[in-house]
Write a protein that holds these residues in place. Structure first.
Motif, short mmCIF file in Angstrom:
data_model
loop_
_atom_site.label_atom_id
_atom_site.label_comp_id
_atom_site.label_asym_id
_atom_site.label_seq_id
_atom_site.Cartn_x
_atom_site.Cartn_y
_atom_site.Cartn_z
N HIS A 62 -14.85 1.07 -3.79
CA HIS A 62 -14.46 2.26 -3.05
C HIS A 62 -15.69 2.87 -2.38
O HIS A 62 -15.58 3.85 -1.66
CB HIS A 62 -13.84 3.31 -3.98
N ASP A 63 -16.87 2.29 -2.66
CA ASP A 63 -18.13 2.83 -2.15
C ASP A 63 -18.36 2.29 -0.74
O ASP A 63 -18.64 1.10 -0.55
CB ASP A 63 -19.27 2.42 -3.09
N LEU A 64 -18.24 3.17 0.25
CA LEU A 64 -18.34 2.73 1.64
C LEU A 64 -19.73 2.22 2.00
O LEU A 64 -19.85 1.30 2.79
CB LEU A 64 -17.93 3.88 2.57
N ASP A 65 -20.78 2.80 1.41
CA ASP A 65 -22.12 2.31 1.69
C ASP A 65 -22.24 0.85 1.25
O ASP A 65 -22.76 0.00 1.99
CB ASP A 65 -23.18 3.16 0.97
N THR A 66 -21.77 0.55 0.04
CA THR A 66 -21.82 -0.81 -0.49
C THR A 66 -20.95 -1.73 0.36
O THR A 66 -21.35 -2.85 0.72
CB THR A 66 -21.33 -0.83 -1.95
N LEU A 67 -19.76 -1.27 0.70
CA LEU A 67 -18.83 -2.06 1.50
C LEU A 67 -19.46 -2.47 2.82
O LEU A 67 -19.48 -3.65 3.18
CB LEU A 67 -17.55 -1.25 1.74
N PHE A 68 -20.00 -1.50 3.56
CA PHE A 68 -20.56 -1.81 4.87
C PHE A 68 -21.85 -2.62 4.76
O PHE A 68 -22.14 -3.45 5.61
CB PHE A 68 -20.81 -0.53 5.67
N ALA A 69 -22.62 -2.39 3.70
CA ALA A 69 -23.89 -3.11 3.55
C ALA A 69 -23.69 -4.59 3.23
O ALA A 69 -24.49 -5.42 3.62
CB ALA A 69 -24.73 -2.45 2.45
N LEU A 70 -22.61 -4.93 2.51
CA LEU A 70 -22.45 -6.31 2.03
C LEU A 70 -21.33 -7.11 2.68
O LEU A 70 -21.31 -8.33 2.55
CB LEU A 70 -22.20 -6.30 0.51
N SER A 71 -20.41 -6.46 3.36
CA SER A 71 -19.19 -7.17 3.77
C SER A 71 -19.25 -7.78 5.16
O SER A 71 -19.69 -7.14 6.11
CB SER A 71 -18.00 -6.21 3.73
N THR A 72 -18.75 -9.00 5.24
CA THR A 72 -18.52 -9.61 6.55
C THR A 72 -17.03 -9.58 6.88
O THR A 72 -16.65 -9.58 8.04
CB THR A 72 -19.01 -11.07 6.59
N ASN A 73 -16.18 -9.57 5.84
CA ASN A 73 -14.74 -9.45 6.00
C ASN A 73 -14.21 -8.47 4.96
O ASN A 73 -14.68 -8.46 3.82
CB ASN A 73 -14.04 -10.80 5.81
N ILE A 74 -13.22 -7.68 5.36
CA ILE A 74 -12.65 -6.65 4.48
C ILE A 74 -11.14 -6.81 4.47
O ILE A 74 -10.53 -7.11 5.50
CB ILE A 74 -13.00 -5.24 5.01
N ALA A 75 -10.56 -6.62 3.30
CA ALA A 75 -9.11 -6.47 3.17
C ALA A 75 -8.87 -5.09 2.58
O ALA A 75 -9.46 -4.74 1.56
CB ALA A 75 -8.52 -7.54 2.27
N VAL A 76 -8.05 -4.29 3.23
CA VAL A 76 -7.78 -2.93 2.78
C VAL A 76 -6.42 -2.90 2.09
O VAL A 76 -5.41 -3.30 2.68
CB VAL A 76 -7.78 -1.93 3.96
N LEU A 77 -6.42 -2.43 0.83
CA LEU A 77 -5.18 -2.30 0.08
C LEU A 77 -4.75 -0.85 0.07
O LEU A 77 -5.52 0.02 -0.30
CB LEU A 77 -5.39 -2.78 -1.37
N ALA A 78 -3.52 -0.60 0.47
CA ALA A 78 -2.93 0.74 0.43
C ALA A 78 -1.42 0.55 0.46
O ALA A 78 -0.93 -0.47 0.94
CB ALA A 78 -3.40 1.59 1.60
N GLU A 79 -0.70 1.52 -0.05
CA GLU A 79 0.76 1.44 -0.05
C GLU A 79 1.27 0.15 -0.72
O GLU A 79 2.23 -0.45 -0.28
CB GLU A 79 1.30 1.54 1.39
N LYS A 80 0.53 -0.29 -1.75
CA LYS A 80 0.88 -1.48 -2.54
C LYS A 80 0.90 -2.77 -1.72
O LYS A 80 1.61 -3.71 -2.04
CB LYS A 80 2.23 -1.30 -3.24
N ARG A 81 0.09 -2.80 -0.65
CA ARG A 81 0.02 -4.02 0.16
C ARG A 81 -1.30 -4.04 0.93
O ARG A 81 -2.03 -3.05 0.97
CB ARG A 81 1.20 -4.09 1.13
N VAL A 82 -1.58 -5.18 1.54
CA VAL A 82 -2.75 -5.30 2.41
C VAL A 82 -2.35 -4.73 3.77
O VAL A 82 -1.42 -5.22 4.41
CB VAL A 82 -3.20 -6.77 2.56
#
Length: 188
Positions: A129-149
């Motif tokens: 849930h840490d946006l700094d970590t997410l942006f620093a390490l990610s090349t691809n992201i899947a966002v989970l919300a509303e019990k789905r991607v």
């Protein structure tokens, strides 16, 4: 079938959110444990492999003999990372890798993961849930919300997804700050 499953498991490492070290084992023995389970290497080679993994994550030999209760939160994360890397995995799973770390420790831990990712040519799958970590390490992201991607893709593609959750989570104050820091770090 059981042998194939075990072989597959040996190809991934897992860093649990709070380290999940065995409290009755030293830092050294925590890292040695997955190697010893294989029952294929002599103790002398296990010793060298464990000290190498601990060195890779910045843990000194003196600290290898400490019990988890005597380690700081940052050191516990590093020992747990060394254990996750013990079997030279191709795939590394991270569960909230910076949870419980102060901002400076968090930043240095992210940098450590980034350098190991490149040096060991790992594929890293992370829940955060840490946006700094997410942006620093990610090349691809899947966002989970509303019990789905609800979105997948590069950070830029995800940010362009017209969804209220994405707008709120990624483009609120925290998200804007994380994006600015990412932009600044890439242009230094």
């Amino acid at each position: 079938h059981a042998a194939h499953l075990q072989e597959t498991r040996n190809r991934w490492g897992m860093l649990f959110q709070h380290g999940a070290l065995f409290s009755a084992l030293t830092a050294f023995d925590n890292v040695a444990q997955p190697i010893r389970e294989l029952r294929t290497l002599p103790e002398e080679l296990i010793r060298d492999a464990v000290l190498l993994k601990l060195h890779m994550v910045g843990i000194a030999p003196d600290d290898a003999l400490k019990m988890p209760a005597d380690l700081s939160g940052g050191m516990i994360k590093r020992v747990a990372l060394a254990r996750a890397l013990a079997l030279e995995p191709e795939l590394l799973f991270l569960d909230e890798p910076t949870a419980g770390l102060d901002p400076n420790l968090s930043e240095s831990f992210v940098e450590l993961i980034r350098s190991l990712h490149q040096a060991m040519r790992l594929t890293v799958v992370m829940v955060t849930h840490d946006l700094d970590t997410l942006f620093a390490l990610s090349t691809n992201i899947a966002v989970l919300a509303e019990k789905r991607v609800i979105a997948t893709g590069t950070p830029e593609q995800v940010l362009a997804t017209p969804h209220p959750f994405i707008k709120q989570f990624f483009l609120g104050e925290r998200g804007k700050r994380a994006l600015e820091e990412l932009h600044d770090s890439r242009h230094e």
